[in-house]
Design a protein around this motif. Structure first.
Motif, PDB file in Angstrom:
ATOM      1  N   ARG A  88       0.825  -1.207   0.000  1.00  0.00           N
ATOM      2  CA  ARG A  88       0.000   0.000   0.000  1.00  0.00           C
ATOM      3  C   ARG A  88       0.862   1.261   0.000  1.00  0.00           C
ATOM      4  NH1 ARG A  88      -3.093  -1.640   4.036  1.00  0.00           N
ATOM      5  NH2 ARG A  88      -2.075  -0.428   5.663  1.00  0.00           N
ATOM      6  N   GLN A  89       1.997   1.221   0.701  1.00  0.00           N
ATOM      7  CA  GLN A  89       2.884   2.380   0.753  1.00  0.00           C
ATOM      8  C   GLN A  89       3.738   2.519  -0.504  1.00  0.00           C
ATOM      9  OE1 GLN A  89       4.802   1.301   4.504  1.00  0.00           O
ATOM     10  NE2 GLN A  89       3.948   3.144   5.436  1.00  0.00           N
ATOM     11  N   LEU A  90       4.269   1.401  -0.983  1.00  0.00           N
ATOM     12  CA  LEU A  90       5.162   1.449  -2.136  1.00  0.00           C
ATOM     13  C   LEU A  90       4.405   1.628  -3.450  1.00  0.00           C
ATOM     14  CD1 LEU A  90       7.716  -1.387  -1.258  1.00  0.00           C
ATOM     15  CD2 LEU A  90       8.058   1.081  -1.076  1.00  0.00           C
ATOM     16  N   GLN A  91       3.178   1.132  -3.521  1.00  0.00           N
ATOM     17  CA  GLN A  91       2.415   1.177  -4.764  1.00  0.00           C
ATOM     18  C   GLN A  91       1.200   2.092  -4.619  1.00  0.00           C
ATOM     19  OE1 GLN A  91       5.139  -1.665  -6.438  1.00  0.00           O
ATOM     20  NE2 GLN A  91       3.832  -0.082  -7.232  1.00  0.00           N
ATOM     21  N   ALA A  92       0.121   1.564  -4.051  1.00  0.00           N
ATOM     22  CA  ALA A  92      -1.099   2.354  -3.887  1.00  0.00           C
ATOM     23  C   ALA A  92      -2.056   1.577  -2.994  1.00  0.00           C
ATOM     24  CB  ALA A  92      -1.755   2.643  -5.238  1.00  0.00           C
ATOM     25  N   ALA A  93      -3.060   2.278  -2.469  1.00  0.00           N
ATOM     26  CA  ALA A  93      -4.069   1.611  -1.651  1.00  0.00           C
ATOM     27  C   ALA A  93      -5.008   0.766  -2.508  1.00  0.00           C
ATOM     28  CB  ALA A  93      -4.870   2.639  -0.853  1.00  0.00           C
TER      29      ALA A  93
END
Length: 288
Positions: A88-93
């Motif tokens: 979620r942090q590196l890519q997206a929620a």
């Protein structure tokens, strides 16, 4: 509102800098793949399956709208498993094409990369809803008991527990999920909401396996989530439940030239701990 930049930024040449040309080549040549397995995750149940590194697997809607709760492990070492919060942090929620699903510490590497998403055009709806959710997690019988006072054995958590049991895994191995085809967001009170699944028959989410994988998925007993599961309007959403399909493909080996499975994170700093040599004679005096 001003757009605030993401906290985790990709630098050119880092592992976050995705080689889109490579992944595009896998979708451009889909007609040349060899289908090696076709599976069905039954309605309100779970299923686990193996995907070798360098293969493609597709999760698809085969009848009607349905949400799937997805887990993933390193086939050879289940301590390495999908890490929803870091992804979620590196890519997206809410993930889509070119996003990667990352593994837990101390491994921290891409386990799979999304290479095609037929719902990519859904975008953000009028309520702020988006699809393929990493915000929430699986429904489970424990919270259901808290909310309703009743036991029900076919929540996504329970479905996943049963699915991985033949592979020697237990409830303790089941982890936070990727909610495939699920539409969610945060309301004005910063609370999690779920909307009816927008997927239709034929829609799919497709992944490239970066390492040898054990995957598992539950067909959520909430079906397409168009009916409230809890609260004053809650009722059994059985009429909205459908199975989901899984397809596994072998790709042309020529396309994999130059590709190799990512290695675990190279950090070897021992977290600043200074390990003292063991004084075995002194230890023996203390305990014997």
């Amino acid at each position: 509102m001003a757009k605030v930049p993401a906290a985790y930024q990709a630098t050119k040449g880092s592992i976050l800098d995705v080689n889109k040309e490579f992944y595009d080549s896998l979708t451009a040549t889909r007609s040349e793949r060899r289908l090696v397995a076709t599976l069905t995750v039954p309605m309100r149940d779970g299923l686990a399956w193996v995907v070798p590194a360098g293969h493609v697997f597709r999760i698809k809607v085969i009848e009607g709208p349905q949400v799937g709760d997805f887990n993933m492990w390193n086939l050879h070492n289940p301590r390495e498993r999908m890490w929803a919060s870091r992804t979620r942090q590196l890519q997206a929620a809410h993930v889509s094409t070119y996003d990667r699903l990352w593994s837990t510490l101390p491994y921290l590497r891409p386990m799979a990369t999304i290479i095609e998403d037929t719902l990519a055009g859904y975008g953000v709806d009028e309520d702020g809803g988006r699809v393929h959710d990493l915000l929430g997690t699986r429904c489970d019988p424990y919270v259901n008991r808290l909310l309703t006072g009743e036991d029900f054995d076919f929540h996504c958590h329970s479905n996943l527990v049963r699915a991985v049991q033949p592979y020697g895994l237990t409830e303790f191995d089941v982890h936070d999920v990727l909610n495939i085809f699920q539409c969610t967001g945060l309301n004005d009170d910063d609370q999690y909401f779920m909307k009816a699944c927008p997927a239709k028959k034929g829609d799919y989410l497709e992944f490239f396996a970066e390492i040898d994988l054990l995957c598992a998925m539950s067909c959520c007993p909430g079906g397409d989530l168009s009916i409230d599961l809890w609260g004053p309007e809650a009722r059994d959403p059985l009429e909205t439940c459908n199975p989901l399909g899984v397809e596994i493909y072998e790709v042309d080996h020529q396309l994999l030239q130059g590709w190799s499975s990512p290695q675990p994170a190279p950090y070897k700093g021992n977290h600043g701990l200074r390990l003292q040599p063991v004084d075995w004679p002194e230890l023996k005096k203390r305990c014997c």
